[in-house]
Write a protein that holds these residues in place. Sequence first.
Motif, PDB file in Angstrom:
ATOM      1  N   GLU A   1       0.836  -1.187   0.000  1.00 50.00           N
ATOM      2  CA  GLU A   1       0.000   0.000   0.000  1.00 50.00           C
ATOM      3  C   GLU A   1       0.872   1.238   0.000  1.00 50.00           C
ATOM      4  N   PHE A   2       0.258   2.363  -0.375  1.00 47.79           N
ATOM      5  CA  PHE A   2       0.937   3.641  -0.297  1.00 47.79           C
ATOM      6  C   PHE A   2       0.953   4.113   1.146  1.00 47.79           C
ATOM      7  N   VAL A   3       2.040   4.751   1.537  1.00 50.60           N
ATOM      8  CA  VAL A   3       2.152   5.320   2.868  1.00 50.60           C
ATOM      9  C   VAL A   3       1.562   6.723   2.820  1.00 50.60           C
ATOM     10  N   LYS A   4       0.729   7.042   3.770  1.00 47.97           N
ATOM     11  CA  LYS A   4       0.095   8.362   3.806  1.00 47.97           C
ATOM     12  C   LYS A   4       1.137   9.437   4.129  1.00 47.97           C
ATOM     13  N   ALA A   5       0.863  10.657   3.731  1.00 46.61           N
ATOM     14  CA  ALA A   5       1.819  11.750   3.900  1.00 46.61           C
ATOM     15  C   ALA A   5       2.089  12.045   5.372  1.00 46.61           C
ATOM     16  N   GLU A   6       1.063  11.954   6.204  1.00 47.48           N
ATOM     17  CA  GLU A   6       1.238  12.294   7.620  1.00 47.48           C
ATOM     18  C   GLU A   6       1.770  11.127   8.446  1.00 47.48           C
ATOM     19  N   ASP A   7       1.926   9.961   7.847  1.00 44.27           N
ATOM     20  CA  ASP A   7       2.415   8.780   8.565  1.00 44.27           C
ATOM     21  C   ASP A   7       3.909   8.919   8.817  1.00 44.27           C
ATOM     22  N   VAL A   8       4.306   8.882  10.090  1.00 45.37           N
ATOM     23  CA  VAL A   8       5.719   9.027  10.423  1.00 45.37           C
ATOM     24  C   VAL A   8       6.406   7.683  10.615  1.00 45.37           C
ATOM     25  N   GLY A   9       5.647   6.614  10.694  1.00 48.20           N
ATOM     26  CA  GLY A   9       6.240   5.292  10.856  1.00 48.20           C
ATOM     27  C   GLY A   9       6.475   4.973  12.318  1.00 48.20           C
ATOM     28  N   TYR A  10       7.276   3.960  12.538  1.00 45.34           N
ATOM     29  CA  TYR A  10       7.559   3.523  13.888  1.00 45.34           C
ATOM     30  C   TYR A  10       8.677   4.357  14.487  1.00 45.34           C
ATOM     31  N   LYS A  11       8.552   4.629  15.772  1.00 41.60           N
ATOM     32  CA  LYS A  11       9.604   5.322  16.506  1.00 41.60           C
ATOM     33  C   LYS A  11      10.378   4.288  17.294  1.00 41.60           C
ATOM     34  N   LYS A  12      11.658   4.563  17.473  1.00 38.48           N
ATOM     35  CA  LYS A  12      12.458   3.667  18.296  1.00 38.48           C
ATOM     36  C   LYS A  12      12.068   3.864  19.751  1.00 38.48           C
ATOM     37  N   ASN A  13      12.076   2.765  20.492  1.00 36.62           N
ATOM     38  CA  ASN A  13      11.762   2.822  21.908  1.00 36.62           C
ATOM     39  C   ASN A  13      12.920   3.504  22.619  1.00 36.62           C
ATOM     40  N   LYS A  14      12.649   4.588  23.340  1.00 33.09           N
ATOM     41  CA  LYS A  14      13.716   5.360  23.973  1.00 33.09           C
ATOM     42  C   LYS A  14      14.407   4.561  25.069  1.00 33.09           C
ATOM     43  N   ALA A  15      13.677   3.704  25.769  1.00 30.62           N
ATOM     44  CA  ALA A  15      14.291   2.919  26.835  1.00 30.62           C
ATOM     45  C   ALA A  15      15.340   1.969  26.258  1.00 30.62           C
ATOM     46  N   LYS A  16      15.017   1.325  25.143  1.00 29.62           N
ATOM     47  CA  LYS A  16      15.980   0.418  24.524  1.00 29.62           C
ATOM     48  C   LYS A  16      17.161   1.188  23.953  1.00 29.62           C
TER      49      LYS A  16
END
Length: 169
Positions: free
Chosen positions: A123-138
Motif C-alpha cells: 500500500e501507499f504510505v500516507k503523507a502524515e504517517d511518520v512510521g515507527y519510533k524507536k523505543n527510547k528505553a531500549k
Amino acid sequence: MRHNKHHSSLGVTREHREAMLSHLAVALITHGRIQTTLSKAKALRPFIEKVITKAKRAAGASAKPDALHLRRLAMKDIRNEDAISLLFNEKHKEFANRTGGYTRIYKLGPQRISDAAEMALIEFVKAEDVGYKKNKAKAKKSSAKKPKAEPAAAASTEHAVPAPAADVK
C-alpha cells in the motif's frame, strides 16, 4: 560486466515481467493497496517508487517540456494513461513531504492454498504517517556505556590459583 543488473526475475521472461509490474502498478495507483504474493510486492516496490519520484519531479519542474518528458518516461514503464494522469495530477501531492519510502509491505499470515505462496499487502504510505519510533528505553540502554572493568591485575588476583610452593633443601 554485469554490475547493477540484479532484479527479481519472478520466474518469467523479461517482457512478461515488465507487463506484470506495469499492471500491478496500475492497480496500486488506482486502488491505493493491493494483495499479491510477497515476491511480486518486493519487486513492485522499487518499480513504483521510481515512477512516483518522476511524478514529484514533474510537479516541481520549472519548464513545461521537462514535466512532459518525465510523464513520457513514466508512460514507458506504466502503460496506462489514466493511471499516469491520476498519479501526475492528483496522487503526487500525497508524497510531497516524503523523500522516499512511498510504499509499505505487510506480510499476510496464511499462505495461498494452491501453491503455498506467501501473500502480502502493498500500500501507499500516507503523507502524515511518520512510521515507527524507536523505543527510547531500549535506545538508552544500548547506547549507555558500560562501567569499565577493574584493572587486570586486581581482577586476576581475585580468582587466581596460588602457585605451588617451591621445595627448598
